[in-house]
Design a protein around this motif. Structure first.
Motif, PDB file in Angstrom:
ATOM      1  N   THR A 168      37.739  34.007  51.344  1.00  0.00           N
ATOM      2  CA  THR A 168      38.462  33.657  50.126  1.00  0.00           C
ATOM      3  C   THR A 168      38.153  34.687  49.047  1.00  0.00           C
ATOM      4  O   THR A 168      36.997  34.845  48.645  1.00  0.00           O
ATOM      5  N   LEU A 169      39.177  35.402  48.609  1.00  0.00           N
ATOM      6  CA  LEU A 169      39.043  36.334  47.491  1.00  0.00           C
ATOM      7  C   LEU A 169      39.897  35.828  46.333  1.00  0.00           C
ATOM      8  O   LEU A 169      40.528  34.782  46.430  1.00  0.00           O
ATOM      9  N   GLY A 170      39.917  36.562  45.229  1.00  0.00           N
ATOM     10  CA  GLY A 170      40.645  36.081  44.067  1.00  0.00           C
ATOM     11  C   GLY A 170      41.166  37.211  43.210  1.00  0.00           C
ATOM     12  O   GLY A 170      40.810  38.381  43.383  1.00  0.00           O
ATOM     13  N   THR A 171      42.009  36.861  42.252  1.00  0.00           N
ATOM     14  CA  THR A 171      42.558  37.829  41.315  1.00  0.00           C
ATOM     15  C   THR A 171      41.663  38.020  40.100  1.00  0.00           C
ATOM     16  O   THR A 171      41.915  38.902  39.277  1.00  0.00           O
ATOM     17  N   ASP A 172      40.609  37.205  39.973  1.00  0.00           N
ATOM     18  CA  ASP A 172      39.675  37.315  38.856  1.00  0.00           C
ATOM     19  C   ASP A 172      38.443  36.479  39.183  1.00  0.00           C
ATOM     20  O   ASP A 172      38.385  35.809  40.225  1.00  0.00           O
ATOM     21  N   CYS A 173      37.463  36.496  38.306  1.00  0.00           N
ATOM     22  CA  CYS A 173      36.343  35.569  38.391  1.00  0.00           C
ATOM     23  C   CYS A 173      36.828  34.175  37.995  1.00  0.00           C
ATOM     24  O   CYS A 173      37.809  34.017  37.281  1.00  0.00           O
ATOM     25  N   ALA A 253      34.454  45.533  36.354  1.00  0.00           N
ATOM     26  CA  ALA A 253      33.031  45.216  36.231  1.00  0.00           C
ATOM     27  C   ALA A 253      32.403  44.817  37.552  1.00  0.00           C
ATOM     28  O   ALA A 253      31.233  45.111  37.795  1.00  0.00           O
ATOM     29  N   TYR A 254      33.171  44.137  38.415  1.00  0.00           N
ATOM     30  CA  TYR A 254      32.563  43.477  39.572  1.00  0.00           C
ATOM     31  C   TYR A 254      33.177  43.844  40.924  1.00  0.00           C
ATOM     32  O   TYR A 254      32.845  43.228  41.927  1.00  0.00           O
ATOM     33  N   SER A 255      34.033  44.851  40.944  1.00  0.00           N
ATOM     34  CA  SER A 255      34.722  45.151  42.203  1.00  0.00           C
ATOM     35  C   SER A 255      33.782  45.584  43.310  1.00  0.00           C
ATOM     36  O   SER A 255      34.074  45.403  44.500  1.00  0.00           O
ATOM     37  N   GLY A 256      32.632  46.157  42.941  1.00  0.00           N
ATOM     38  CA  GLY A 256      31.702  46.634  43.964  1.00  0.00           C
ATOM     39  C   GLY A 256      31.223  45.522  44.873  1.00  0.00           C
ATOM     40  O   GLY A 256      31.172  45.675  46.100  1.00  0.00           O
ATOM     41  N   VAL A 257      30.854  44.372  44.286  1.00  0.00           N
ATOM     42  CA  VAL A 257      30.367  43.263  45.100  1.00  0.00           C
ATOM     43  C   VAL A 257      31.512  42.662  45.915  1.00  0.00           C
ATOM     44  O   VAL A 257      31.318  42.211  47.048  1.00  0.00           O
ATOM     45  N   THR A 258      32.717  42.677  45.367  1.00  0.00           N
ATOM     46  CA  THR A 258      33.879  42.160  46.098  1.00  0.00           C
ATOM     47  C   THR A 258      34.132  42.986  47.346  1.00  0.00           C
ATOM     48  O   THR A 258      34.364  42.436  48.438  1.00  0.00           O
ATOM     49  N   LEU A 259      34.098  44.287  47.195  1.00  0.00           N
ATOM     50  CA  LEU A 259      34.338  45.169  48.345  1.00  0.00           C
ATOM     51  C   LEU A 259      33.232  45.016  49.382  1.00  0.00           C
ATOM     52  O   LEU A 259      33.511  45.037  50.596  1.00  0.00           O
TER      53      LEU A 259
END
Length: 360
Positions: A168-173, A253-259
């Motif tokens: 599950t991913l998202g378009t934002d926090c 800000a947070y794309s690194g952890v998402t990837l």
């Protein structure tokens, strides 16, 4: 971390949500009260909403009917059977507020284990570790990262996992990724599927994921490897693994952890969580939300996964007209089951017909 292994679940618990119950800052408390399979909430501590009902505070008619009280002392009197105190708020700055100390001490003296989502690790402080030992209590710092000897870079070994993996991913926090993951997991279990799930935040660990880590506490080079290990551990015992994502690939800000989560879990499919009315990022109003199309394009470009469905906070009927994907709202009665239908169909499993878009 798997808290299921440390408690006779569901363990009766007091939830410390001071000043934040029902708010975004209390999302861990909110999630534990609504969803935890590890803890059976018997009282909530929040002086700002004391006397109200969780149904009213959380705006969820299905919320458990438990008291909201002024203090931990009141909670211990209300629920003397409590075995754990869950600290479900992470205050600004990450430190333990002075005003909370005496209440937490009272809970430990009453024999309660402390399950903390604080950035400060109580178990590393002599005062708390000695107090817990003196009263046969335990301290669980769920934000604590794995030991250094357990850290490794990702190596693709998750590809050998003998299970379907759904991320599950998202378009934002704060768009419902953890809730969507958990609701899908429960819907899968209700459908008789052999499902487990992986948490990447403290709420998911406290709710009861079969494996989890607070991913933002893991050194950057090792986040993908840690996620790989979590997914493999759950896949060893289950046919279907749901993985909680964090932030979004388009978030500066947070794309690194998402990837890292995307590459570490290397999912078969992705479910994308979205709040359709949001135009600016939570806590980052200088950044605009890029939206479903941009997020989908990046997910499918940066992995072998297909975006199978959208988990929306909005009206599924309206959202289906915008996107050529199945859409469901997990906060609606049939939403989780509808979303699961889309997941199963994309995975190629047989599934009954549903009102979810594209699932006829």
């Amino acid at each position: 971390m798997n808290l299921r292994e440390s408690f006779d679940v569901p363990a009766p618990a007091i939830i410390l949500a001071e000043g934040e119950f029902g708010r975004t800052g209390g999302k861990t408390s909110n999630g534990v009260v609504m969803h935890s399979e590890v803890f059976d909430a018997r009282a909530v501590v929040d002086s700002t909403t004391a006397g109200k009902s969780p149904a009213d505070v959380l705006r969820r008619p299905d919320a458990p009917e438990i008291p909201i009280v002024e203090s931990v002392t009141d909670a211990l009197e209300t629920a003397p059977e409590a075995e754990a105190l869950v600290i479900g708020v992470a205050p600004a700055g990450g430190e333990l507020p002075e005003a909370w100390i005496s209440g937490i001490e009272d809970a430990v003296r009453a024999g309660c284990d402390v399950v903390s989502g604080l950035h400060t690790f109580l178990g590393d402080e002599d005062h708390w570790s000695e107090l817990a030992a003196a009263h046969d209590a335990r301290i669980f710092d769920v934000r604590k990262p794995p030991e250094e000897d357990a850290l490794r870079v990702g190596d693709g070994s998750v590809d050998e996992a003998d299970a379907d993996v759904v991320l599950t991913l998202g378009t934002d926090c704060a768009v419902g990724k953890r809730t969507t993951t958990f609701e899908l997991y429960q819907a899968a279990q209700a459908a008789g599927l052999d499902a487990g799930w992986v948490a990447t935040g403290q709420t998911g660990i406290m709710v009861g994921a079969q494996a989890g880590v607070v991913i933002d506490r893991v050194p950057a080079d090792f986040t993908a490897g840690v996620v790989e290990d979590l997914v493999k551990s759950v896949a060893a015992d289950h046919d279907l693994v749901f993985v909680e994502g964090q932030a979004s690939l388009t978030h500066r800000a947070y794309s690194g952890v998402t990837l890292s989560i995307l590459h570490g879990s290397w999912p078969d499919i992705v479910v994308l969580a979205d709040e359709p009315e949001r135009t600016q990022r939570t806590h980052f109003e200088q950044f605009l939300v890029d939206g479903v199309e941009s997020e989908t394009d990046l997910i499918e470009e940066l992995s072998d996964a297909e975006v199978a469905a959208i988990s929306t906070w909005g009206d599924p009927e309206v959202e289906r007209e915008r996107y050529d994907l199945p859409v469901a709202n997990v906060y609606e009665e049939d939403g989780p089951a509808d979303l699961l239908v889309a997941v199963r169909e994309t995975l190629g499993a047989s599934a009954p017909s549903s009102t979810a878009g594209g699932s006829e």
